[in-house]
Enzyme design. Sequence first.
Site, PDB file in Angstrom:
ATOM      1  N   ILE A   1       0.824  -1.209   0.000  1.00 11.48           N
ATOM      2  CA  ILE A   1       0.000   0.000   0.000  1.00 11.48           C
ATOM      3  C   ILE A   1       0.865   1.271   0.000  1.00 11.48           C
ATOM      4  CG2 ILE A   1      -0.360   0.279   2.506  1.00 11.48           C
ATOM      5  CD1 ILE A   1      -2.933   0.741  -0.339  1.00 11.48           C
TER       6      ILE A   1
ATOM      7  N   SER B   1      11.949   0.974   6.927  1.00 10.58           N
ATOM      8  CA  SER B   1      11.438  -0.328   6.514  1.00 10.58           C
ATOM      9  C   SER B   1      12.621  -1.277   6.486  1.00 10.58           C
ATOM     10  CB  SER B   1      10.811  -0.193   5.115  1.00 10.58           C
ATOM     11  OG  SER B   1       9.826  -1.155   4.892  1.00 10.58           O
ATOM     12  N   ARG B   2      12.393  -2.510   6.955  1.00  7.64           N
ATOM     13  CA  ARG B   2      13.537  -3.407   7.128  1.00  7.64           C
ATOM     14  C   ARG B   2      14.176  -3.796   5.811  1.00  7.64           C
ATOM     15  NH1 ARG B   2       9.859  -7.525  10.292  1.00  7.64           N
ATOM     16  NH2 ARG B   2       8.819  -7.106   8.318  1.00  7.64           N
TER      17      ARG B   2
ATOM     18  N   LYS C   1      -5.362   1.730   7.779  1.00 10.85           N
ATOM     19  CA  LYS C   1      -6.444   0.944   8.358  1.00 10.85           C
ATOM     20  C   LYS C   1      -6.005  -0.510   8.483  1.00 10.85           C
ATOM     21  CE  LYS C   1      -7.836  -1.771   5.857  1.00 10.85           C
ATOM     22  NZ  LYS C   1      -7.613  -2.797   4.766  1.00 10.85           N
TER      23      LYS C   1
ATOM     24  N   ASP D   1      -9.890  -7.778   6.542  1.00  9.96           N
ATOM     25  CA  ASP D   1      -8.941  -6.744   6.091  1.00  9.96           C
ATOM     26  C   ASP D   1      -9.564  -5.943   4.942  1.00  9.96           C
ATOM     27  OD1 ASP D   1      -6.055  -5.578   6.017  1.00  9.96           O
ATOM     28  OD2 ASP D   1      -6.497  -6.145   3.954  1.00  9.96           O
TER      29      ASP D   1
HETATM   30  P1  NAP Z   1       2.533  -5.469   3.059  1.00 11.25           P
HETATM   31  O1  NAP Z   1       2.656  -5.439   1.582  1.00 11.25           O
HETATM   32  O2  NAP Z   1       2.776  -6.750   3.781  1.00 11.25           O
HETATM   33  O3  NAP Z   1       3.450  -4.318   3.626  1.00 11.25           O
HETATM   34  C1  NAP Z   1       3.629  -4.059   5.003  1.00 11.25           C
HETATM   35  C2  NAP Z   1       5.084  -3.685   5.235  1.00 11.25           C
HETATM   36  O4  NAP Z   1       5.256  -3.437   6.621  1.00 11.25           O
HETATM   37  C3  NAP Z   1       6.022  -4.811   4.862  1.00 11.25           C
HETATM   38  O5  NAP Z   1       6.476  -4.667   3.532  1.00 11.25           O
HETATM   39  C4  NAP Z   1       7.139  -4.703   5.875  1.00 11.25           C
HETATM   40  O6  NAP Z   1       8.216  -3.988   5.307  1.00 11.25           O
HETATM   41  C5  NAP Z   1       6.586  -3.845   7.002  1.00 11.25           C
HETATM   42  N1  NAP Z   1       6.523  -4.563   8.288  1.00 11.25           N
HETATM   43  C6  NAP Z   1       6.919  -4.095   9.477  1.00 11.25           C
HETATM   44  N2  NAP Z   1       6.716  -4.985  10.454  1.00 11.25           N
HETATM   45  C7  NAP Z   1       6.186  -6.055   9.872  1.00 11.25           C
HETATM   46  C8  NAP Z   1       5.761  -7.318  10.370  1.00 11.25           C
HETATM   47  N3  NAP Z   1       5.844  -7.627  11.661  1.00 11.25           N
HETATM   48  N4  NAP Z   1       5.249  -8.202   9.492  1.00 11.25           N
HETATM   49  C9  NAP Z   1       5.171  -7.900   8.163  1.00 11.25           C
HETATM   50  N5  NAP Z   1       5.560  -6.710   7.653  1.00 11.25           N
HETATM   51  C10 NAP Z   1       6.064  -5.791   8.498  1.00 11.25           C
HETATM   52  O7  NAP Z   1       1.050  -4.999   3.488  1.00 11.25           O
HETATM   53  P2  NAP Z   1       0.149  -3.886   2.803  1.00 11.25           P
HETATM   54  O8  NAP Z   1      -0.787  -4.500   1.850  1.00 11.25           O
HETATM   55  O9  NAP Z   1       0.972  -2.758   2.356  1.00 11.25           O
HETATM   56  O10 NAP Z   1      -0.741  -3.495   4.067  1.00 11.25           O
HETATM   57  C11 NAP Z   1      -0.236  -2.719   5.117  1.00 11.25           C
HETATM   58  C12 NAP Z   1      -1.402  -2.063   5.816  1.00 11.25           C
HETATM   59  O11 NAP Z   1      -2.096  -1.258   4.863  1.00 11.25           O
HETATM   60  C13 NAP Z   1      -2.437  -3.075   6.353  1.00 11.25           C
HETATM   61  O12 NAP Z   1      -2.943  -2.643   7.573  1.00 11.25           O
HETATM   62  C14 NAP Z   1      -3.521  -3.068   5.279  1.00 11.25           C
HETATM   63  O13 NAP Z   1      -4.802  -3.369   5.817  1.00 11.25           O
HETATM   64  C15 NAP Z   1      -3.449  -1.626   4.813  1.00 11.25           C
HETATM   65  N6  NAP Z   1      -3.961  -1.464   3.447  1.00 11.25           N
HETATM   66  C16 NAP Z   1      -3.591  -2.326   2.442  1.00 11.25           C
HETATM   67  C17 NAP Z   1      -4.155  -2.185   1.176  1.00 11.25           C
HETATM   68  C18 NAP Z   1      -3.813  -3.102   0.026  1.00 11.25           C
HETATM   69  O14 NAP Z   1      -4.519  -3.079  -0.986  1.00 11.25           O
HETATM   70  N7  NAP Z   1      -2.739  -3.885   0.094  1.00 11.25           N
HETATM   71  C19 NAP Z   1      -5.071  -1.162   0.939  1.00 11.25           C
HETATM   72  C20 NAP Z   1      -5.342  -0.258   1.952  1.00 11.25           C
HETATM   73  C21 NAP Z   1      -4.796  -0.439   3.198  1.00 11.25           C
HETATM   74  P3  NAP Z   1       9.722  -4.372   5.741  1.00 11.25           P
HETATM   75  O15 NAP Z   1       9.831  -5.854   5.675  1.00 11.25           O
HETATM   76  O16 NAP Z   1      10.564  -3.659   4.726  1.00 11.25           O
HETATM   77  O17 NAP Z   1       9.878  -3.832   7.139  1.00 11.25           O
END
Ligand code: NAP
Length: 306
Positions: free
Chosen positions: A13, A35-36, A89, A167
């Site tokens: 996101i 970010s890690r 969110k 989610d």
């Molecule tokens: P994602 O692709 O998994 O990204 C989350 C990032 O957070 C990871 O790339 C990771 O980056 C970091 N992170 C830090 N601590 C972590 C942990 N303990 N476990 C996993 N990752 C960790 O997820 P995302 O889709 O971007 O979603 C993130 C948030 O945005 C969620 O709450 C989701 O509900 C919300 N969201 C997502 C979307 C969508 O369409 N994907 C839309 C709206 C909102 P590093 O490894 O580099 O630290």
Amino acid sequence: MTIRIAIVGLGKIARDQHLPAIEKDARFELAAVASRSAGVDGVPHFTDLAELLASDVQFDAVALCTPPQVRHTIARQAIDAGKHVMLEKPPGATLSEVEDLKAAAAAKGVTLQTTWHSRYATAVAPAQTWLSGKTIKSVQINWKEDVRVWHPGQTWIWQAGGLGVFDPGINALSIATVVLPAFFLEKATLHVPENCQSPVEAQLTFRTVTGAPVKADFDFLQTGEQSWDIIIDTDGGELKLSHGGSRLWVDGVLAHEGPDEEYPGLYDAFARLIAAGGSDVDVSPLRHVADAFLLGERVTAPAFVE
Ligand code: NAP
């Protein structure tokens, strides 16, 4: 005034929506990424927020884009350091965490924003206007998407606190909580894969304070056509919000169609809140999810294998 903002958690996101929205909005400047495993070319990069706070990089605000399970700890670090905080969110893994953040932000005099991006979908405001003064008879929410397409590799979604199908489902609830009168959960069935902690499918029955039934069908295994629809039957006709809230139909006729853009509005709201010295903390969509986890019956579903 330029708001120097840091992104924490550079995942899907953050890349798909936050970076372009920041780039487009002249009031914001990307000051750092924490970010890690990833960074942005030409922008100071740190492993985590603690490392960024210990550096000499100056910034005013953070957008927290990590999974919800780790959000509170990071948000509290940011608030305690006097930074304005935008929470992706859901705003936390529990309701109590968000209450704590609200109090901490107020005490520190910084802005806290719980973001519900779907509320900024272009047809949501016109839907509110159209519904005004009408009596709602019934509501059907169909939020069905393919987790393998939209959330590849996101193992956190299946862990406790990851919300599973809620989610995306919480996005529907974030729209419902602004277009409908207050509603309350009566019954829920949560289908939890035998190898996961979070549901892959859920059926929910709510009732509004005015007595109208509100049914929601959330499915994370929808292949083919995806649906992010809310259908509202009223005494003045049928309203349908489709495509996640970017299209509005009245009695089957397309009445409003806007660009599929939500995050510019969300950043605009954040900038305004900061300028006004205010906060916007709304947990109502998360409260409905918590209610479903409290009241819902569990059914074991087949193991989920990505
Ligand atoms: P994602 O692709 O998994 O990204 C989350 C990032 O957070 C990871 O790339 C990771 O980056 C970091 N992170 C830090 N601590 C972590 C942990 N303990 N476990 C996993 N990752 C960790 O997820 P995302 O889709 O971007 O979603 C993130 C948030 O945005 C969620 O709450 C989701 O509900 C919300 N969201 C997502 C979307 C969508 O369409 N994907 C839309 C709206 C909102 P590093 O490894 O580099 O630290």
